[in-house]
Motif scaffolding. Structure first.
Motif, mmCIF file in Angstrom:
data_model
loop_
_atom_site.group_PDB
_atom_site.id
_atom_site.type_symbol
_atom_site.label_atom_id
_atom_site.label_comp_id
_atom_site.label_asym_id
_atom_site.label_seq_id
_atom_site.Cartn_x
_atom_site.Cartn_y
_atom_site.Cartn_z
ATOM 1 N N PHE A 25 36.687 32.404 47.334
ATOM 2 C CA PHE A 25 35.782 32.647 46.213
ATOM 3 C C PHE A 25 36.165 33.941 45.497
ATOM 4 O O PHE A 25 36.878 34.794 46.043
ATOM 5 C CB PHE A 25 34.334 32.740 46.710
ATOM 6 N N LYS A 26 35.700 34.062 44.277
ATOM 7 C CA LYS A 26 35.949 35.277 43.516
ATOM 8 C C LYS A 26 35.109 36.408 44.103
ATOM 9 O O LYS A 26 34.115 36.170 44.793
ATOM 10 C CB LYS A 26 35.617 35.078 42.042
ATOM 11 N N THR A 27 35.506 37.643 43.830
ATOM 12 C CA THR A 27 34.736 38.789 44.301
ATOM 13 C C THR A 27 33.319 38.716 43.734
ATOM 14 O O THR A 27 33.147 38.585 42.518
ATOM 15 C CB THR A 27 35.395 40.108 43.851
ATOM 16 N N PRO A 28 32.308 38.760 44.594
ATOM 17 C CA PRO A 28 30.924 38.623 44.107
ATOM 18 C C PRO A 28 30.549 39.743 43.135
ATOM 19 O O PRO A 28 31.000 40.879 43.254
ATOM 20 C CB PRO A 28 30.092 38.733 45.393
ATOM 21 N N THR A 29 29.718 39.396 42.181
ATOM 22 C CA THR A 29 29.191 40.383 41.238
ATOM 23 C C THR A 29 28.067 41.167 41.918
ATOM 24 O O THR A 29 27.144 40.571 42.473
ATOM 25 C CB THR A 29 28.646 39.692 39.975
ATOM 26 N N VAL A 30 28.161 42.484 41.906
ATOM 27 C CA VAL A 30 27.161 43.343 42.552
ATOM 28 C C VAL A 30 26.482 44.219 41.507
ATOM 29 O O VAL A 30 27.145 44.977 40.792
ATOM 30 C CB VAL A 30 27.810 44.227 43.635
ATOM 31 N N LYS A 31 25.163 44.091 41.406
ATOM 32 C CA LYS A 31 24.359 44.887 40.475
ATOM 33 C C LYS A 31 24.919 44.837 39.048
ATOM 34 O O LYS A 31 25.030 45.857 38.373
ATOM 35 C CB LYS A 31 24.271 46.327 40.955
ATOM 36 N N GLY A 32 25.295 43.641 38.625
ATOM 37 C CA GLY A 32 25.792 43.460 37.268
ATOM 38 C C GLY A 32 27.241 43.850 37.058
ATOM 39 O O GLY A 32 27.780 43.676 35.965
ATOM 40 N N ASP A 33 27.898 44.383 38.113
ATOM 41 C CA ASP A 33 29.303 44.795 38.003
ATOM 42 C C ASP A 33 30.202 43.622 38.400
ATOM 43 O O ASP A 33 30.359 43.331 39.588
ATOM 44 C CB ASP A 33 29.571 46.003 38.902
ATOM 45 N N GLU A 34 30.774 42.957 37.416
ATOM 46 C CA GLU A 34 31.628 41.801 37.667
ATOM 47 C C GLU A 34 33.087 42.223 37.693
ATOM 48 O O GLU A 34 33.673 42.583 36.676
ATOM 49 C CB GLU A 34 31.421 40.730 36.593
ATOM 50 N N LYS A 35 33.711 42.184 38.884
ATOM 51 C CA LYS A 35 35.113 42.586 39.021
ATOM 52 C C LYS A 35 36.061 41.431 38.714
ATOM 53 O O LYS A 35 37.187 41.649 38.262
ATOM 54 C CB LYS A 35 35.365 43.122 40.430
ATOM 55 N N GLU A 36 35.618 40.211 39.013
ATOM 56 C CA GLU A 36 36.443 39.029 38.741
ATOM 57 C C GLU A 36 35.577 37.973 38.054
ATOM 58 O O GLU A 36 34.421 37.772 38.428
ATOM 59 C CB GLU A 36 37.029 38.468 40.035
ATOM 60 N N SER A 37 36.171 37.298 37.076
ATOM 61 C CA SER A 37 35.397 36.320 36.316
ATOM 62 C C SER A 37 35.543 34.891 36.828
ATOM 63 O O SER A 37 34.621 34.086 36.715
ATOM 64 C CB SER A 37 35.796 36.370 34.839
ATOM 65 N N SER A 38 36.712 34.568 37.399
ATOM 66 C CA SER A 38 36.931 33.182 37.818
ATOM 67 C C SER A 38 38.046 33.099 38.846
ATOM 68 O O SER A 38 38.878 34.013 38.971
ATOM 69 C CB SER A 38 37.290 32.314 36.607
ATOM 70 N N ILE A 39 38.051 32.003 39.598
ATOM 71 C CA ILE A 39 39.106 31.719 40.574
ATOM 72 C C ILE A 39 39.508 30.262 40.391
ATOM 73 O O ILE A 39 38.661 29.408 40.098
ATOM 74 C CB ILE A 39 38.611 31.994 42.014
ATOM 75 N N TRP A 40 40.794 29.958 40.502
ATOM 76 C CA TRP A 40 41.245 28.567 40.329
ATOM 77 C C TRP A 40 42.612 28.365 40.966
ATOM 78 O O TRP A 40 43.332 29.322 41.260
ATOM 79 C CB TRP A 40 41.280 28.174 38.856
ATOM 80 N N TYR B 14 46.657 30.002 44.530
ATOM 81 C CA TYR B 14 45.504 30.154 43.650
ATOM 82 C C TYR B 14 45.271 31.633 43.383
ATOM 83 O O TYR B 14 45.874 32.502 44.017
ATOM 84 C CB TYR B 14 44.251 29.490 44.234
ATOM 85 N N GLY B 15 44.417 31.922 42.403
ATOM 86 C CA GLY B 15 44.188 33.320 42.074
ATOM 87 C C GLY B 15 42.948 33.512 41.228
ATOM 88 O O GLY B 15 42.196 32.565 40.951
ATOM 89 N N THR B 16 42.737 34.765 40.826
ATOM 90 C CA THR B 16 41.542 35.123 40.077
ATOM 91 C C THR B 16 41.901 35.865 38.796
ATOM 92 O O THR B 16 43.024 36.343 38.631
ATOM 93 C CB THR B 16 40.624 36.043 40.908
ATOM 94 N N PHE B 17 40.925 35.970 37.920
ATOM 95 C CA PHE B 17 41.002 36.783 36.706
ATOM 96 C C PHE B 17 40.132 38.020 36.902
ATOM 97 O O PHE B 17 38.967 37.910 37.310
ATOM 98 C CB PHE B 17 40.480 35.996 35.501
ATOM 99 N N GLY B 18 40.684 39.204 36.577
ATOM 100 C CA GLY B 18 39.884 40.419 36.563
ATOM 101 C C GLY B 18 39.482 40.737 35.140
ATOM 102 O O GLY B 18 39.525 39.879 34.256
ATOM 103 N N HIS B 19 39.091 41.987 34.889
ATOM 104 C CA HIS B 19 38.702 42.389 33.529
ATOM 105 C C HIS B 19 39.858 42.232 32.551
ATOM 106 O O HIS B 19 39.662 41.961 31.361
ATOM 107 C CB HIS B 19 38.224 43.846 33.529
ATOM 108 N N GLU B 20 41.091 42.433 33.051
ATOM 109 C CA GLU B 20 42.275 42.364 32.198
ATOM 110 C C GLU B 20 43.092 41.100 32.438
ATOM 111 O O GLU B 20 44.307 41.082 32.247
ATOM 112 C CB GLU B 20 43.159 43.604 32.443
ATOM 113 N N GLY B 21 42.422 40.057 32.885
ATOM 114 C CA GLY B 21 43.128 38.802 33.131
ATOM 115 C C GLY B 21 43.934 38.846 34.409
ATOM 116 O O GLY B 21 43.446 39.260 35.470
ATOM 117 N N TYR B 22 45.215 38.431 34.320
ATOM 118 C CA TYR B 22 46.073 38.408 35.500
ATOM 119 C C TYR B 22 46.371 39.800 36.036
ATOM 120 O O TYR B 22 46.537 39.987 37.243
ATOM 121 C CB TYR B 22 47.411 37.726 35.184
ATOM 122 N N THR B 23 46.472 40.791 35.157
ATOM 123 C CA THR B 23 46.991 42.099 35.558
ATOM 124 C C THR B 23 46.109 42.839 36.564
ATOM 125 O O THR B 23 46.599 43.742 37.253
ATOM 126 C CB THR B 23 47.223 43.006 34.330
#
Length: 236
Positions: A109-124, A147-156
């Protein structure tokens, strides 16, 4: 004429034998209809396949016939109209006459969002890199799931994970992308170094391909460090 006929006949048998040999390590992507035929509603319910199946495959080798389902949670759709997944699951089943036995399962799973702080948006699942091939010539398919995830800056600043199953045993390479040296890290399971050399080489080539396609930022000397059996790789 008789000689020509004999040569043609021998060629036919040679091609037939080659085709039969190839089928021992054959794999294919299933169509939607083929996927639904194998992964029926009842079968999915029984095996807790609760997410939509994004992609399915079948392969067979000298040990038998297998079916693989890559499923993603499809939780929402973002403003770019891309499907957003919070969780991914993969299943591998071996088919033996009328029985279907689950051989392995992947849950992440993607890194859970904690207190509105979303580190990753999606995993696929990155099916561009998923493979079902006999990499070391032993007559057994060595599945590779990526498989992988997207952060604030996408792949990077997202993560990537490479899983290879050798004789049913999972080996993982876990990677955190970052343009900052201090936060970029690759973890390699120690079992990687006991894999046959052709498989190790193939995985390193896959990592290089991911870098070339800008889907991963591995440390500059990661290949050399992997050769030295570094279980945790960074840019120290």
């Amino acid at each position: 004429m008789k000689k020509i006929y004999t040569l043609l006949l021998l060629s036919f048998f040679a091609l037939t034998a080659a085709a039969q040999t190839d089928t021992t390590t054959n794999s294919k992507k299933l169509t939607k209809a083929e996927t639904e035929e194998f992964f029926t509603t009842a079968f999915k319910k029984k095996n807790l396949i609760n997410f939509p199946i994004f992609r399915a495959y079948t392969y067979h080798d000298k040990s038998g016939t297998y079916y693989v389902a890559l499923s993603e949670s499809a939780d929402t759709v973002n403003k770019e109209k891309d499907t957003v997944n919070y969780t991914v699951k993969a299943f591998n089943f071996k088919v033996d006459k009328t029985t279907r036995v689950k051989k392995w399962e992947i849950n992440d799973f993607k890194t859970p969002t904690v207190k509105g702080d979303e580190k990753e948006s999606s995993i696929w699942f990155w099916t561009k890199y998923c493979e079902f091939k006999d990499l070391d010539g032993d007559g057994l398919i060595d599945p590779i799931i990526v498989y992988g995830t997207f952060g604030h800056e996408g792949y990077t600043d997202g993560r990537a994970k490479i899983l290879v199953y050798y004789k049913g045993i999972k080996t993982a390479i876990r990677h955190q992308n970052s343009v900052v040296d201090a936060t970029r890290k690759t973890q390699v399971d120690v079992t990687f170094y006991s894999l046959p050399a052709p498989i190790q080489t193939h995985i390193k080539e896959l990592m290089e391909k991911m870098v070339k396609n800008k889907h991963a930022i591995f440390p500059t000397e990661y290949a050399e460090k992997m050769d030295k059996k570094a279980v945790s790789i960074g840019n120290e």
